[in-house]
Design an enzyme around this catalytic site. Structure first.
Site, PDB file in Angstrom:
ATOM      1  N   GLU A   1       0.846  -1.191   0.000  1.00 35.15           N
ATOM      2  CA  GLU A   1       0.000   0.000   0.000  1.00 35.15           C
ATOM      3  C   GLU A   1       0.885   1.244   0.000  1.00 35.15           C
ATOM      4  O   GLU A   1       1.980   1.238   0.571  1.00 35.15           O
ATOM      5  CB  GLU A   1      -0.902   0.012   1.240  1.00 35.15           C
ATOM      6  CG  GLU A   1      -1.856   1.197   1.293  1.00 35.15           C
ATOM      7  CD  GLU A   1      -2.891   1.087   2.409  1.00 35.15           C
ATOM      8  OE1 GLU A   1      -3.752   1.981   2.501  1.00 35.15           O
ATOM      9  OE2 GLU A   1      -2.834   0.104   3.179  1.00 35.15           O
TER      10      GLU A   1
ATOM     11  N   GLU B   1     -12.622  -2.354   2.462  1.00 35.44           N
ATOM     12  CA  GLU B   1     -13.199  -2.127   3.801  1.00 35.44           C
ATOM     13  C   GLU B   1     -14.341  -1.115   3.792  1.00 35.44           C
ATOM     14  O   GLU B   1     -14.382  -0.193   4.615  1.00 35.44           O
ATOM     15  CB  GLU B   1     -12.096  -1.696   4.780  1.00 35.44           C
ATOM     16  CG  GLU B   1     -11.090  -2.791   5.056  1.00 35.44           C
ATOM     17  CD  GLU B   1     -10.087  -2.453   6.153  1.00 35.44           C
ATOM     18  OE1 GLU B   1     -10.054  -1.283   6.599  1.00 35.44           O
ATOM     19  OE2 GLU B   1      -9.325  -3.338   6.558  1.00 35.44           O
TER      20      GLU B   1
ATOM     21  N   TYR C   1      -6.534  -8.681  12.141  1.00 33.27           N
ATOM     22  CA  TYR C   1      -5.267  -8.322  12.766  1.00 33.27           C
ATOM     23  C   TYR C   1      -5.340  -8.687  14.249  1.00 33.27           C
ATOM     24  O   TYR C   1      -6.401  -8.596  14.866  1.00 33.27           O
ATOM     25  CB  TYR C   1      -4.979  -6.829  12.616  1.00 33.27           C
ATOM     26  CG  TYR C   1      -4.796  -6.372  11.189  1.00 33.27           C
ATOM     27  CD1 TYR C   1      -3.584  -6.558  10.532  1.00 33.27           C
ATOM     28  CD2 TYR C   1      -5.841  -5.754  10.504  1.00 33.27           C
ATOM     29  CE1 TYR C   1      -3.407  -6.143   9.225  1.00 33.27           C
ATOM     30  CE2 TYR C   1      -5.669  -5.321   9.191  1.00 33.27           C
ATOM     31  CZ  TYR C   1      -4.450  -5.521   8.555  1.00 33.27           C
ATOM     32  OH  TYR C   1      -4.282  -5.108   7.255  1.00 33.27           O
TER      33      TYR C   1
ATOM     34  N   GLU D   1      -6.133  -9.262   3.888  1.00 31.93           N
ATOM     35  CA  GLU D   1      -5.352  -8.533   4.898  1.00 31.93           C
ATOM     36  C   GLU D   1      -5.311  -9.385   6.154  1.00 31.93           C
ATOM     37  O   GLU D   1      -6.360  -9.718   6.714  1.00 31.93           O
ATOM     38  CB  GLU D   1      -5.947  -7.152   5.220  1.00 31.93           C
ATOM     39  CG  GLU D   1      -5.762  -6.119   4.132  1.00 31.93           C
ATOM     40  CD  GLU D   1      -6.153  -4.716   4.576  1.00 31.93           C
ATOM     41  OE1 GLU D   1      -5.984  -4.397   5.779  1.00 31.93           O
ATOM     42  OE2 GLU D   1      -6.635  -3.940   3.730  1.00 31.93           O
TER      43      GLU D   1
END
Length: 505
Positions: free
Chosen positions: A27, A173, A244, A292
């Site tokens: 990114e 997202e 995450y 992700e």
């Protein structure tokens, strides 16, 4: 000393190990691109300004496909800014990370970098502040051989052969209130369906990923997937998952069990997708793009991110987590979860690759080095071939505050029927004593042990830094052996291990 008994057999496959499972994510964020993969003034810079030492590490990591250019960045991105002569490209404000984007590295340059890295391009389109037309334009620019204004523009910009991008993400997202252009599931689902239909009219062969929830903790999780897939089921191939993990308030037991949450997340999304398919009477199956995932100490973001209206730095130091041995053990266990769901996880993207919550770190003008998380990824990517196999685990348990009672040992195996090669990947979550593990591998026939790798440190918070880049490394798993069809290993507390087997005779 505790004990565990595992059984693995090639006759009980989960699914094929797809190479896209070992994908990454780049990114335009912090020092990922600028001062990360690209630093023209560096002694290791090639003729295009890309760091050769970083490329070497990326190749060693074994990354198959890389998602680009975001992430939150993509929801404010104008793809046209990133092509054409560099001296004519605009400087833009990136609202997602409160930075200035110079567009010095754009689509063409990144594609060249991917060619050098040996990785495939996965492109995300902006469905935050832009829409269907811009996505179709980017697809035409990227994939059409010629004959139109946009394809000719690509050729004029130096790329005669199309980029031929196979996998496209429909935004990023979009369930998150932090996202530019955030929408409800109903509004996003309609936009994604329109965009998918338009893109397929241009190139029916592409694979499309629709946005799922940005985390299982989101208040709309589950319902978001149901509504979005109700709109898009017939037009997309995959739905995304993002997850995450970090240690909270010293709760290391829950942190070590993070992969249990990953398992539940995947299984919930699969159940929702299959429900929508059943309601529609469809025999089509929607797979998962886990595009992700990582260990990320996300609570640190607020203190790092610039906030003043006149403070828009280029490539600031953002999200540069330093990973420990325990972080790497958790990371390895997350890879076990992805392999354990190989039947439905079609691709996955480690977020991210360089400097930004990354397995590779760099210093401007200085060295590049491996973080602790580099090792489980590189070894698993290299050894996992063929089919993923279920492993029956009989072991002790650990009580955790967040995930309940979990197995102290978790494992997955892979087997290549053509070569007879196999691999077993293990994690030991116990903190206080070693565990003797006996793995029944008679289902593989007559095999010998050819490689062992152990990630463990007596100090679970030891890490690799600029000053001590090799503090935590892999080492052989001493005493590992195959006796009478039983693979015997002893795992120390808080450990990840990989073992490679080869057919004999």
């Amino acid at each position: 000393m505790t004990t565990a008994r595992l059984t693995v057999d090639a006759r009980f496959p989960i699914g094929a190990v797809r190479r896209r499972l070992f994908g990454g994510f780049v990114e335009h964020l912090g020092r990922h691109v600028y001062d990360g993969i690209y630093e023209p003034g560096h002694p290791e810079a090639d003729e295009q300004g890309f760091r050769r030492d970083v490329l070497e590490l990326v190749r060693e990591l074994g990354v198959s496909m890389i998602r680009y250019p975001g992430g939150n960045f993509v929801s404010g991105f104008r793809w046209e800014d990133s092509v054409g002569p560099r001296d004519e490209r605009p400087r833009r404000l990136d609202l997602a990370w409160h930075s200035t984007e110079t567009n010095e590295v754009g689509l063409h340059e990144f594609a060249d970098w991917l060619d050098k890295a040996g990785s495939e391009l996965m492109l995300a389109v902006n469905l935050g502040t832009r829409g269907t037309l811009e996505a179709i334009d980017l697809l035409e620019y990227s994939n059409l051989p010629g004959g139109t204004t946009l394809s000719q523009r690509r050729i004029d910009n130096g790329r005669e052969v199309p980029f031929d991008v196979r996998v496209w993400c429909l935004g990023n997202e979009m369930d998150g209130p932090w996202q530019l252009g955030h929408r409800s599931a109903d509004d996003y689902g309609k936009l994604a369906a329109r965009t998918a239909k338009g893109m397929r009219q241009l190139d029916p062969s592409i694979e499309l990923v629709v946005c799922g929830s940005s985390g299982a903790q989101m208040p709309t999780f589950g319902e978001w997937e149901r509504v979005v897939l109700t709109h898009t089921y017939d037009d997309v191939d995959m739905i995304s998952c993002h997850a995450y993990y970090q240690e909270h308030d010293g709760d290391i037991d829950s942190f070590l069990a993070s992969a249990v949450d990953t398992d539940r997340f995947i299984e919930a999304v699969v159940a929702t997708a299959d429900h929508v398919g059943a309601v529609k009477g469809s025999d089509k199956r929607i797979d998962i793009s886990f595009d992700e995932w990582n260990v990320w100490y996300i609570d640190r973001v607020a203190s790092e991110k610039p906030t003043a209206i006149d403070d828009w730095p280029v490539a600031p130091r953002l999200l540069e987590d330093v990973y420990s041995a325990v972080d790497a053990v958790v990371f390895g266990s997350l890879m076990i979860s992805l392999l354990a769901h190989a039947d439905r996880v079609a691709s996955a993207s480690l977020a991210q690759l360089v400097n930004v919550i990354a397995p590779i770190m760099t210093e401007p003008g200085g060295p590049a080095w491996r973080q602790t998380t580099f090792y489980p990824f590189s070894i698993t990517s290299r050894l996992a071939r063929g089919e993923a196999l279920r492993v029956q685990v009989e072991a002790g348990t650990i009580d955790t505050a967040k995930h309940g009672t979990v197995p102290a040992v978790d494992a997955v195996a892979t087997h290549d029927a053509d070569t007879g090669d196999a691999a077993v990947f293990l994690v030991h979550r116990g903190r206080h004593e070693a565990v003797d593990v006996a793995i029944d591998v008679t289902g593989f026939g007559n095999v010998e042990l050819v490689e062992t790798h152990l990630l463990h440190d007596d100090d679970p918070y030891a890490s690799n830094t600029l000053e001590h880049p090799d503090r935590v490394r892999l080492r052989p798993l001493e005493g590992a052996r195959v006796e009478g069809g039983i693979l015997r290993v002893t795992l120390p507390p808080i450990a990840w291990a990989a073992l490679a087997l080869r057919r004999v005779g």
